[in-house]
Motif scaffolding. Structure first.
Motif, PDB file in Angstrom:
ATOM      1  N   THR A   1      72.393  63.828  73.228  1.00  0.00           N
ATOM      2  CA  THR A   1      72.416  64.235  74.642  1.00  0.00           C
ATOM      3  C   THR A   1      72.784  65.709  74.703  1.00  0.00           C
ATOM      4  N   ASP A   2      73.255  66.154  75.861  1.00  0.00           N
ATOM      5  CA  ASP A   2      73.534  67.579  76.019  1.00  0.00           C
ATOM      6  C   ASP A   2      74.717  68.020  75.163  1.00  0.00           C
ATOM      7  N   ASN A   3      74.636  69.246  74.661  1.00  0.00           N
ATOM      8  CA  ASN A   3      75.720  69.816  73.858  1.00  0.00           C
ATOM      9  C   ASN A   3      77.058  69.728  74.593  1.00  0.00           C
TER      10      ASN A   3
ATOM     11  N   SER B   1      76.352  53.952  78.727  1.00  0.00           N
ATOM     12  CA  SER B   1      77.182  55.144  78.946  1.00  0.00           C
ATOM     13  C   SER B   1      77.427  55.849  77.607  1.00  0.00           C
ATOM     14  N   TYR B   2      77.947  57.082  77.710  1.00  0.00           N
ATOM     15  CA  TYR B   2      78.234  57.831  76.485  1.00  0.00           C
ATOM     16  C   TYR B   2      79.438  57.242  75.754  1.00  0.00           C
ATOM     17  N   ALA B   3      80.334  56.617  76.520  1.00  0.00           N
ATOM     18  CA  ALA B   3      81.477  55.937  75.882  1.00  0.00           C
ATOM     19  C   ALA B   3      80.951  54.820  74.976  1.00  0.00           C
TER      20      ALA B   3
ATOM     21  N   ALA C   1      76.285  65.707  88.486  1.00  0.00           N
ATOM     22  CA  ALA C   1      76.656  64.802  87.393  1.00  0.00           C
ATOM     23  C   ALA C   1      75.820  65.088  86.143  1.00  0.00           C
ATOM     24  N   THR C   2      76.040  66.252  85.553  1.00  0.00           N
ATOM     25  CA  THR C   2      75.338  66.660  84.320  1.00  0.00           C
ATOM     26  C   THR C   2      73.835  66.358  84.409  1.00  0.00           C
ATOM     27  N   MET C   3      73.269  66.627  85.562  1.00  0.00           N
ATOM     28  CA  MET C   3      71.893  66.176  85.827  1.00  0.00           C
ATOM     29  C   MET C   3      70.892  67.326  85.667  1.00  0.00           C
ATOM     30  N   THR C   4      70.002  67.134  84.716  1.00  0.00           N
ATOM     31  CA  THR C   4      68.999  68.167  84.449  1.00  0.00           C
ATOM     32  C   THR C   4      67.920  68.172  85.525  1.00  0.00           C
ATOM     33  N   ILE C   5      67.517  69.374  85.902  1.00  0.00           N
ATOM     34  CA  ILE C   5      66.378  69.525  86.819  1.00  0.00           C
ATOM     35  C   ILE C   5      65.115  69.310  85.977  1.00  0.00           C
TER      36      ILE C   5
ATOM     37  N   ILE D   1      76.508  56.626  87.031  1.00  0.00           N
ATOM     38  CA  ILE D   1      76.153  56.802  85.621  1.00  0.00           C
ATOM     39  C   ILE D   1      74.712  57.310  85.617  1.00  0.00           C
ATOM     40  N   SER D   2      74.211  57.689  84.460  1.00  0.00           N
ATOM     41  CA  SER D   2      72.908  58.370  84.442  1.00  0.00           C
ATOM     42  C   SER D   2      71.840  57.569  85.188  1.00  0.00           C
ATOM     43  N   LYS D   3      71.794  56.249  84.945  1.00  0.00           N
ATOM     44  CA  LYS D   3      70.678  55.493  85.523  1.00  0.00           C
ATOM     45  C   LYS D   3      70.881  55.136  86.996  1.00  0.00           C
ATOM     46  N   THR D   4      72.118  55.267  87.539  1.00  0.00           N
ATOM     47  CA  THR D   4      72.319  54.902  88.955  1.00  0.00           C
ATOM     48  C   THR D   4      72.295  56.115  89.889  1.00  0.00           C
ATOM     49  N   ARG D   5      72.207  57.324  89.297  1.00  0.00           N
ATOM     50  CA  ARG D   5      72.301  58.530  90.120  1.00  0.00           C
ATOM     51  C   ARG D   5      71.280  58.547  91.265  1.00  0.00           C
ATOM     52  N   ILE D   6      70.001  58.450  90.900  1.00  0.00           N
ATOM     53  CA  ILE D   6      68.954  58.592  91.928  1.00  0.00           C
ATOM     54  C   ILE D   6      68.940  57.388  92.885  1.00  0.00           C
TER      55      ILE D   6
ATOM     56  N   GLU E   1      59.786  65.567  86.599  1.00  0.00           N
ATOM     57  CA  GLU E   1      59.682  64.146  86.932  1.00  0.00           C
ATOM     58  C   GLU E   1      60.681  63.775  88.039  1.00  0.00           C
ATOM     59  N   ARG E   2      61.914  64.228  87.890  1.00  0.00           N
ATOM     60  CA  ARG E   2      62.936  63.927  88.908  1.00  0.00           C
ATOM     61  C   ARG E   2      62.660  64.671  90.208  1.00  0.00           C
ATOM     62  N   ALA E   3      62.085  65.870  90.082  1.00  0.00           N
ATOM     63  CA  ALA E   3      61.826  66.670  91.292  1.00  0.00           C
ATOM     64  C   ALA E   3      60.788  66.008  92.198  1.00  0.00           C
TER      65      ALA E   3
ATOM     66  N   GLY F   1      68.352  56.073  81.507  1.00  0.00           N
ATOM     67  CA  GLY F   1      68.222  56.920  82.712  1.00  0.00           C
ATOM     68  C   GLY F   1      68.498  58.385  82.459  1.00  0.00           C
ATOM     69  N   SER F   2      68.737  58.767  81.190  1.00  0.00           N
ATOM     70  CA  SER F   2      69.006  60.183  80.902  1.00  0.00           C
ATOM     71  C   SER F   2      67.718  60.887  80.487  1.00  0.00           C
ATOM     72  N   ALA F   3      67.730  62.198  80.667  1.00  0.00           N
ATOM     73  CA  ALA F   3      66.596  62.991  80.193  1.00  0.00           C
ATOM     74  C   ALA F   3      66.580  62.956  78.661  1.00  0.00           C
ATOM     75  N   SER F   4      67.780  62.811  78.064  1.00  0.00           N
ATOM     76  CA  SER F   4      67.909  62.840  76.605  1.00  0.00           C
ATOM     77  C   SER F   4      67.093  61.752  75.920  1.00  0.00           C
ATOM     78  N   THR F   5      67.060  60.558  76.525  1.00  0.00           N
ATOM     79  CA  THR F   5      66.344  59.459  75.880  1.00  0.00           C
ATOM     80  C   THR F   5      64.825  59.681  75.950  1.00  0.00           C
TER      81      THR F   5
ATOM     82  N   VAL G   1      79.454  61.529  91.069  1.00  0.00           N
ATOM     83  CA  VAL G   1      79.926  62.251  89.874  1.00  0.00           C
ATOM     84  C   VAL G   1      80.105  61.277  88.709  1.00  0.00           C
ATOM     85  N   LYS G   2      80.106  61.840  87.501  1.00  0.00           N
ATOM     86  CA  LYS G   2      80.402  61.013  86.331  1.00  0.00           C
ATOM     87  C   LYS G   2      81.911  60.753  86.268  1.00  0.00           C
ATOM     88  N   ASN G   3      82.274  59.614  85.718  1.00  0.00           N
ATOM     89  CA  ASN G   3      83.696  59.295  85.533  1.00  0.00           C
ATOM     90  C   ASN G   3      84.054  59.132  84.059  1.00  0.00           C
TER      91      ASN G   3
END
Ligand code: GLU
Length: 269
Positions: free
Chosen positions: A198-200, A180-182, A109-113, A91-96, A116-118, A159-163, A46-48
């Motif tokens: 990034t996501d709304n 990170s977003y912070a 963790a706010t992870m878009t399907i 974090i986004s880049k360590t998820r997978i 590419e990831r599938a 590691g985000s889809a946003s980038t 999960v995201k922290n």
């Protein structure tokens, strides 16, 4: 005679290879569902650092947010008790990578399907629908992605889809990838960038806490969030999907949704 010996030699080698390859297959296909049932816990990535979805409460030492509550509700459905959910920060880049290494059983963790990831992981049905947008300082000249050009710098997370998406949506803009977003928000405040993308959902969390910063331009992508598991874990994906259906039916999903988003939804009206 020699020919016969040769044939035996190749036959034995063939058998050994067959045995070895089936061992390898078994190891890589260890059932997540069995592991979860045997250990009697689900380890969720999960995201922290993401308000509303997964944010560490330093007083309790526990992460809090929509993703966390959904993870707890699903754990209750699958193992009978929400306390059997345990959480590991991603974090986004360590998820997978953390999922593939077996450090976590699953990711919420706010992870878009994405297609590419599938190719690398399997996803549950979508449990939330977000969309990508921009966050800027109030009064900024940027009102939408059309205003992003070679003179503007957009802040995004590795590691985000946003980038990936922003490079397609605003190919002229410079993109600065941070961890990170912070970090993105610190960079925005110190004028190292003109906007965060990034996501709304994530940006609303930042804006709610920092009223001098606002979302702008509306969503320019669709970001369906899924729960990710290792490839080939159909049984576990089925369990997750059934659990998701159950919590939608018994009102738990709606309760959690309202708990986290009622205020924001009111703000947006
Ligand atoms: N939903 C997007 C993604 O999966 C952006 C949010 C994030 O970085 O977690 O990459």
């Amino acid at each position: 005679m020699k020919r016969n010996q040769n044939q035996w030699f190749y036959f034995i080698i063939f058998c050994l290879l067959l045995i070895l390859s089936s061992c390898g297959k078994k190891l890589s296909e260890e059932s997540t569902l069995k592991r979860v049932e045997q250990s009697d816990q689900i380890v969720w990535g999960v995201k922290n650092d993401t308000r509303l979805f997964g944010l560490m409460n330093i007083k309790t030492g526990q992460p809090e947010g929509f993703d966390i509550d959904i993870a707890r509700a699903l754990t209750k459905e699958i193992l009978g008790d929400e306390k059997k959910a345990s959480f590991v920060e991603v974090i986004s880049k360590t998820r997978i990578p953390l999922l593939k290494n077996g450090n976590i059983d699953t990711i919420i963790a706010t992870m878009t399907i994405t297609p590419e990831r599938a190719k690398q992981v399997d996803f549950s049905d979508a449990y939330y629908h977000a969309g990508q947008t921009l966050l800027v300082k109030k009064g900024s000249k940027i009102h939408s992605i059309k205003d992003l050009n070679e003179k503007t710098t957009v802040l995004a997370v590795k590691g985000s889809a946003s980038t990936v998406n922003i490079r397609k949506a605003a190919p002229l803009a410079k993109v600065l990838d941070l961890e990170s977003y912070a970090e993105c928000f610190t960079a925005l405040k110190s004028n190292q960038g003109d906007a965060i993308t990034t996501d709304n959902t994530i940006l609303m969390g930042i804006s709610e806490e920092n009223p001098g910063y606002v979302l702008t331009g509306g969503n320019f992508t669709k970001e369906p969030y899924g729960i990710a598991v290792k490839k080939g874990q159909e049984e576990f994906v089925k369990k997750l999907n059934q659990a998701l259906k159950n919590i939608r039916k018994n009102g738990e999903y709606e309760r959690i949704y309202k708990k986290w988003f009622a205020k924001i939804l009111r703000m947006m009206q």
